[in-house]
Design an enzyme around this catalytic site. Structure first.
Site, mmCIF file in Angstrom:
data_model
loop_
_atom_site.group_PDB
_atom_site.id
_atom_site.type_symbol
_atom_site.label_atom_id
_atom_site.label_comp_id
_atom_site.label_asym_id
_atom_site.label_seq_id
_atom_site.Cartn_x
_atom_site.Cartn_y
_atom_site.Cartn_z
ATOM 1 N N CYS A 150 11.239 62.736 -5.070
ATOM 2 C CA CYS A 150 10.695 62.202 -4.010
ATOM 3 C C CYS A 150 10.106 60.947 -4.007
ATOM 4 O O CYS A 150 9.136 60.840 -4.812
ATOM 5 C CB CYS A 150 9.729 63.297 -3.486
ATOM 6 S SG CYS A 150 8.897 62.577 -2.087
ATOM 7 N N HIS B 222 12.331 54.717 -16.463
ATOM 8 C CA HIS B 222 13.434 54.104 -15.677
ATOM 9 C C HIS B 222 14.105 55.365 -15.048
ATOM 10 O O HIS B 222 15.260 55.208 -14.152
ATOM 11 C CB HIS B 222 14.525 53.237 -16.409
ATOM 12 C CG HIS B 222 13.872 52.230 -16.756
ATOM 13 N ND1 HIS B 222 14.441 51.214 -17.661
ATOM 14 C CD2 HIS B 222 12.597 51.384 -16.286
ATOM 15 C CE1 HIS B 222 13.586 49.762 -17.557
ATOM 16 N NE2 HIS B 222 12.681 50.215 -16.894
ATOM 17 N N GLY C 243 15.816 49.399 -30.532
ATOM 18 C CA GLY C 243 17.359 49.173 -29.606
ATOM 19 C C GLY C 243 16.674 48.834 -28.122
ATOM 20 O O GLY C 243 17.592 49.134 -27.110
ATOM 21 N N CYS D 263 6.419 67.363 0.810
ATOM 22 C CA CYS D 263 5.546 66.328 1.516
ATOM 23 C C CYS D 263 6.429 65.854 2.799
ATOM 24 O O CYS D 263 5.945 64.888 3.620
ATOM 25 C CB CYS D 263 5.170 65.240 0.740
ATOM 26 S SG CYS D 263 6.344 64.285 0.175
ATOM 27 N N ARG E 62 29.446 60.193 -8.550
ATOM 28 C CA ARG E 62 28.572 59.212 -9.494
ATOM 29 C C ARG E 62 29.251 58.767 -10.659
ATOM 30 O O ARG E 62 29.036 58.190 -11.644
ATOM 31 C CB ARG E 62 27.392 60.265 -9.924
ATOM 32 C CG ARG E 62 26.519 60.479 -8.934
ATOM 33 C CD ARG E 62 25.490 61.652 -9.396
ATOM 34 N NE ARG E 62 25.113 61.421 -10.655
ATOM 35 C CZ ARG E 62 25.018 62.558 -11.443
ATOM 36 N NH1 ARG E 62 25.354 63.713 -11.004
ATOM 37 N NH2 ARG E 62 24.603 62.618 -12.833
ATOM 38 N N CYS F 292 12.058 65.817 1.016
ATOM 39 C CA CYS F 292 11.043 66.535 0.030
ATOM 40 C C CYS F 292 10.671 67.699 0.730
ATOM 41 O O CYS F 292 9.994 67.637 1.753
ATOM 42 C CB CYS F 292 10.057 65.617 -0.589
ATOM 43 S SG CYS F 292 8.927 66.615 -1.401
ATOM 44 N N ASN G 174 16.070 54.669 -21.150
ATOM 45 C CA ASN G 174 17.154 55.398 -21.056
ATOM 46 C C ASN G 174 17.285 56.296 -20.285
ATOM 47 O O ASN G 174 16.228 57.283 -20.143
ATOM 48 C CB ASN G 174 17.689 55.792 -22.493
ATOM 49 C CG ASN G 174 17.988 54.553 -23.471
ATOM 50 O OD1 ASN G 174 18.021 53.405 -23.029
ATOM 51 N ND2 ASN G 174 17.824 54.876 -24.791
HETATM 52 N N1 APR Z 1 20.981 50.317 -32.782
HETATM 53 C C1 APR Z 1 19.670 49.607 -32.189
HETATM 54 N N2 APR Z 1 19.762 48.656 -31.430
HETATM 55 C C2 APR Z 1 21.061 48.340 -30.986
HETATM 56 C C3 APR Z 1 22.351 48.839 -31.378
HETATM 57 C C4 APR Z 1 22.135 49.728 -32.332
HETATM 58 N N3 APR Z 1 23.093 50.526 -32.709
HETATM 59 N N4 APR Z 1 23.247 48.076 -30.842
HETATM 60 C C5 APR Z 1 22.878 47.308 -30.104
HETATM 61 N N5 APR Z 1 21.361 47.307 -29.948
HETATM 62 C C6 APR Z 1 20.325 46.453 -29.433
HETATM 63 C C7 APR Z 1 20.900 45.333 -29.027
HETATM 64 O O1 APR Z 1 20.802 44.154 -29.884
HETATM 65 C C8 APR Z 1 20.001 44.849 -27.872
HETATM 66 O O2 APR Z 1 18.883 44.112 -28.090
HETATM 67 O O3 APR Z 1 19.934 46.979 -28.287
HETATM 68 C C9 APR Z 1 19.477 46.207 -27.199
HETATM 69 C C10 APR Z 1 19.938 46.703 -25.865
HETATM 70 O O4 APR Z 1 19.332 45.813 -25.136
HETATM 71 P P1 APR Z 1 19.669 46.099 -23.399
HETATM 72 O O5 APR Z 1 20.918 46.429 -23.266
HETATM 73 O O6 APR Z 1 18.864 44.953 -22.521
HETATM 74 O O7 APR Z 1 18.768 47.571 -23.102
HETATM 75 P P2 APR Z 1 17.118 47.719 -22.961
HETATM 76 O O8 APR Z 1 16.232 46.839 -23.505
HETATM 77 O O9 APR Z 1 16.988 49.249 -22.918
HETATM 78 O O10 APR Z 1 17.101 47.164 -21.206
HETATM 79 C C11 APR Z 1 16.228 47.484 -20.493
HETATM 80 O O11 APR Z 1 17.292 46.790 -18.630
HETATM 81 O O12 APR Z 1 18.729 46.694 -17.021
HETATM 82 C C12 APR Z 1 17.743 47.429 -17.441
HETATM 83 O O13 APR Z 1 17.512 49.689 -16.778
HETATM 84 C C13 APR Z 1 17.822 48.895 -17.587
HETATM 85 O O14 APR Z 1 16.837 50.210 -18.917
HETATM 86 C C14 APR Z 1 17.533 49.073 -18.949
HETATM 87 C C15 APR Z 1 16.412 48.047 -19.186
#
Ligand code: APR
Length: 266
Positions: free
Chosen positions: A142, A134, A205, A168, A81, A165, A117
């Site tokens: 499963c 996610h 974020g 089940c 991975r 599993c 995350n």
């Molecule tokens: N602190 C806070 N926010 C931050 C920082 C920081 N230090 N640095 C960057 N960011 C912000 C960016 O501006 C952006 O808006 O974090 C955000 C990250 O956005 P994405 O990368 O789209 O992440 P997320 O919103 O979690 O994406 C959602 O998309 O692709 C799928 O499964 C993946 O869980 C993910 C989902």
């Protein structure tokens, strides 16, 4: 629609957020990849994002898994991975933002965290009430009954693929939700229930572009629940949030917690 806040007055936004949180007893949080940026894990979108640089991955991951789970597991066992992104997750530690968020739970302010995350850093920082909408990179699940196992506690026999599993007989896959895969029903139910009880909503974020995760702050707003957003860059939440704090969560969250202690001590 809240009037556009004055970005330049960060201190004022932190004070407003602290006042809203200090009087809350059921804050629900939606965290995104930006939360882990200061732990050395790249975001997907926005400045320096993985997909900003390389473009989005194929959206049919789940279809290719379900069409040939044996081949998927064979590749996974042979290739391991450890892609670059995976390596950055496996070596990562919680940052001050994760610890500050866990403190808000200990103070009885944050009742539930919905995180997008898969890096497990919230739990490592001491957060307890979490929905990993996610999934979690270190777990298996499963597909039928949603039973989950830590990878370390699930023996995979390479001669008996795909793993099944024990409860089940369903198909076992990585807990990480693939593109095109339905979010497990138990996770969706918990996010919905907690959001319905929220008296304050905090987004940290996240680009707020991926559903159903992005629906929860919208649901709270539609009930008149105050929304606080922490993000250095503008997103669809910037124009609707009551408080917008344009900065890195690893610095902003500790400053908010510090201000809350000042509020609670007076
Ligand atoms: N602190 C806070 N926010 C931050 C920082 C920081 N230090 N640095 C960057 N960011 C912000 C960016 O501006 C952006 O808006 O974090 C955000 C990250 O956005 P994405 O990368 O789209 O992440 P997320 O919103 O979690 O994406 C959602 O998309 O692709 C799928 O499964 C993946 O869980 C993910 C989902």
């Amino acid at each position: 629609m809240s009037e556009q806040p004055n970005f330049s007055d960060l201190g004022n936004q932190i004070d407003l957020a602290a006042k809203l949180l200090a009087r809350s007893t059921h804050t629900v949080v939606l965290a995104g990849a930006g939360m882990s940026k200061e732990s050395g894990i790249r975001t997907f979108r926005g400045e320096g994002g993985l997909w900003t640089e390389h473009g989005e991955p194929p959206m049919n991951q789940f279809d290719s898994f379900t069409s040939d789970p044996h081949a998927w597991w064979e590749r996974r066992l042979n290739e391991g991975r450890n892609d670059g992104f995976g390596r950055s997750i496996d070596g990562a530690q919680p940052n001050p933002g994760h610890f500050a968020l866990a403190e808000l739970e200990r103070l009885g302010i944050v009742s539930h965290l919905i995180t997008q995350n898969i890096d497990d850093l919230h739990r490592l920082a001491g957060q307890n009430s979490i929905t990993e909408i996610h999934g979690n990179r270190h777990w298996l699940r499963c597909l039928d009954c949603e039973l989950r196992w830590p990878r370390t506690q699930f023996v995979i026999d390479a001669t008996e693929l795909p793993p099944i599993c024990s409860e089940c007989g369903g198909l076992v896959k990585s807990d990480t939700v693939m593109f095109g895969e339905p979010i497990p029903a138990t996770a969706l139910r918990r996010c919905h229930e907690e959001t319905a009880l929220a008296d304050c909503f905090l987004t940290i974020g996240t680009s707020a572009l991926v559903y159903p995760a992005a629906q929860y702050p919208a649901n709270a707003l539609s009930r008149g629940v105050p929304l606080i957003d922490i993000n250095p860059e503008p997103t669809p939440l910037t124009s609707v949030a009551n408080v917008v704090i344009a900065g890195p969560s690893g610095k902003i969250l500790p400053a908010v917690v510090n201000q809350i202690h000042n509020e609670l001590d007076h």
